[in-house]
Design a protein around this motif. Structure first.
Motif, short mmCIF file in Angstrom:
data_model
loop_
_atom_site.label_atom_id
_atom_site.label_comp_id
_atom_site.label_asym_id
_atom_site.label_seq_id
_atom_site.Cartn_x
_atom_site.Cartn_y
_atom_site.Cartn_z
N ALA A 119 37.79 39.19 34.76
CA ALA A 119 37.15 38.97 35.99
C ALA A 119 37.13 40.62 36.74
O ALA A 119 37.97 41.34 36.47
N ASP A 120 36.01 40.93 37.30
CA ASP A 120 35.75 42.05 38.06
C ASP A 120 36.43 42.33 39.32
O ASP A 120 37.05 42.99 39.57
N LEU A 121 36.55 40.86 39.86
CA LEU A 121 37.32 40.55 41.05
C LEU A 121 37.95 39.40 41.11
O LEU A 121 37.51 38.32 40.76
N VAL A 122 39.14 39.71 41.77
CA VAL A 122 40.14 38.16 42.03
C VAL A 122 39.81 38.00 43.63
O VAL A 122 40.20 39.16 44.37
N HIS B 261 28.22 40.69 38.00
CA HIS B 261 29.58 40.64 38.20
C HIS B 261 30.20 39.44 38.05
O HIS B 261 29.81 38.39 38.45
N THR B 262 31.48 39.60 37.71
CA THR B 262 32.20 38.36 37.51
C THR B 262 33.61 38.22 38.41
O THR B 262 34.08 39.33 38.87
N TYR B 263 34.04 37.03 38.70
CA TYR B 263 35.00 36.89 39.67
C TYR B 263 35.83 35.58 39.50
O TYR B 263 35.25 34.51 38.94
N TYR B 264 37.00 35.47 39.84
CA TYR B 264 37.76 34.20 39.99
C TYR B 264 38.06 34.19 41.44
O TYR B 264 38.04 34.92 42.31
N ASP B 265 38.14 32.69 41.87
CA ASP B 265 38.24 32.39 43.23
C ASP B 265 39.28 31.43 43.40
O ASP B 265 39.12 30.17 42.97
N ALA C 98 33.23 31.89 49.59
CA ALA C 98 33.49 33.50 48.95
C ALA C 98 32.16 33.46 48.02
O ALA C 98 31.70 34.58 47.96
N GLY C 99 31.98 32.51 47.32
CA GLY C 99 30.76 32.51 46.22
C GLY C 99 29.42 32.50 47.01
O GLY C 99 28.65 33.30 46.58
N CYS D 164 31.02 33.19 38.81
CA CYS D 164 32.36 32.83 38.77
C CYS D 164 32.89 32.08 37.57
O CYS D 164 32.34 31.03 37.26
N LEU D 165 33.78 32.91 36.93
CA LEU D 165 34.43 32.37 35.64
C LEU D 165 35.39 31.30 35.96
O LEU D 165 35.98 30.57 34.86
N PHE D 166 36.43 31.13 37.24
CA PHE D 166 37.23 30.39 37.22
C PHE D 166 37.38 30.06 38.76
O PHE D 166 37.54 31.26 39.34
#
Length: 381
Positions: free
Chosen positions: A66-69, A3-7, A15-16, A25-27
């Motif tokens: 991203a899947d999640l922000v 799964h991918t996310y921005y933080d 959070a990671g 984490c992409l960003f």
């Protein structure tokens, strides 16, 4: 495939840690160089982290989809200890440029499947509930179905830390069976949240969800389990310093210490210094202690009163000292392999500004990952 996310407002990247190895984490973004240093030290160099004011970012700065922000935006203006500026304040007002980026991502065809925003409990009641309504309108206006929960880290960690989470799922996605319920839960939806939801606009209420989180198993970690006898970064107080701390206590709090002495066993408590009016209305510094094997909520070290003190009572022996940096990050659920900042205040601020790791994992288990699995299956079908 992870799964991918921005933080956003990433801090040390807690959070990671909560999301875990199944997420990539992409960003990531933060404005604090010291926190960015910790993020990079604990996230394999953190090449994805951009040290920049969120208000200066554009959609073009953010890669992929991203899947999640995730966003733990600044809480100071929403905190009950703040000055009440709310979302109009300089710091908590950073929600506005952050949300503009979410809007731009959606307009660019890269709208995240899930958006999760974390803040203090006071976000629900700030400005008479108007700030909560603003957050709700933001989600509703982009077509997200959303709901909010209050999760106290004390379910998982020996720290009292209630936090507000508003979680939205993009309107075109399916919700997994059992992820929502028809009515609020007394565990996750306190009266203030129920009252706030009732005051939302009809458009926002039409997209509202009561998230159904499982009740976690009983916590098996106590404050005494995370306390070190020979801590790094702090030293035990002298007898005179401990006596002074005791002198700041009211009869009620001295009674707690006396009761702990009578037990004859090792009791670990925590102390915060607070300013309280006396019987004549004069404000005085007071030391308030608790011996329920739970720490008070970690804060940032804006002054001596915000640093939490450990008090250990064994029979007639009473010792005290500041909470150590390692103990602070343990209270946030971080592993002992977490690389700490060198300076005490930097480490304490990092912990006090962070999100409790097992709370993020609980939300991922209950909402994020089931939603993503449901919609991946839907695409396959």
């Amino acid at each position: 495939m992870p799964h991918t996310y921005y933080d956003f407002f990433a801090g040390g990247g807690m959070a990671g840690f909560g999301l875990g190895p199944a997420w990539s984490c992409l960003f990531a973004n933060d404005i604090d160089p010291k926190k960015a240093h910790s993020y990079r030290a604990n996230h394999h160099g953190g090449a994805e982290l951009v040290l920049q004011d969120v208000a200066t970012l554009t959609c073009a700065d953010i890669p992929g989809t991203a899947d999640l922000v995730w966003a733990s935006f600044p809480c100071q203006d929403l905190s009950l200890a703040g000055k009440g500026a709310g979302l109009a304040g300089k710091r908590s007002g950073m929600f506005k440029p952050f949300w503009q980026l979410v809007r731009d991502l959606n307009a660019d065809g890269r709208g995240p499947k899930i958006v999760a925003v974390e803040n203090v409990y006071g976000a629900i009641t700030s400005n008479g509930g108007r700030d909560f309504a603003t957050l709700a309108a933001a989600f509703s206006g982009l077509g997200y179905r959303f709901g909010a929960v209050v999760v106290d880290a004390v379910h998982f960690l020996p720290q009292s830390r209630p936090r507000f989470f508003i979680i939205g799922v993009r309107g075109d996605l399916r919700l997994p069976e059992g992820s929502i319920q028809d009515a609020p839960s007394s565990v996750w939806h306190p009266p203030a949240l129920i009252e706030g939801q009732a005051l939302l606009s009809s458009a926002a209420r039409s997209r509202w969800l009561w998230w159904n989180l499982p009740v976690p198993a009983a916590r098996n970690l106590a404050l005494s389990d995370v306390i070190e006898e020979q801590p790094q970064g702090v030293i035990w107080h002298t007898a005179a310093e401990t006596d002074y701390l005791l002198s700041l206590m009211t009869d009620l709090n001295r009674g707690k210490v006396d009761a702990a002495k009578q037990l004859g066993t090792r009791k670990v408590g925590t102390v915060y210094r607070r300013t309280r009016p006396d019987a004549a209305g004069v404000k005085r510094q007071r030391a308030e202690v608790r011996f329920d094997d739970v720490a008070g909520c970690l804060r940032t070290p804006s002054g001596g009163s915000s640093r939490q003190t450990i008090m250990v009572v064994e029979g007639d022996s009473v010792r005290s000292r500041l909470l150590s940096p390692r103990e602070a990050v343990r209270l946030m659920g971080l592993p002992d392999t977490f690389i700490l900042p060198e300076r005490y205040n930097d480490a304490y601020k990092l912990a006090g500004d962070g999100v409790a790791v097992p709370v993020v994992r609980h939300l991922a288990d209950a909402v994020f990952e089931p939603v993503l699995r449901r919609n991946r299956l839907a695409l396959v079908a």
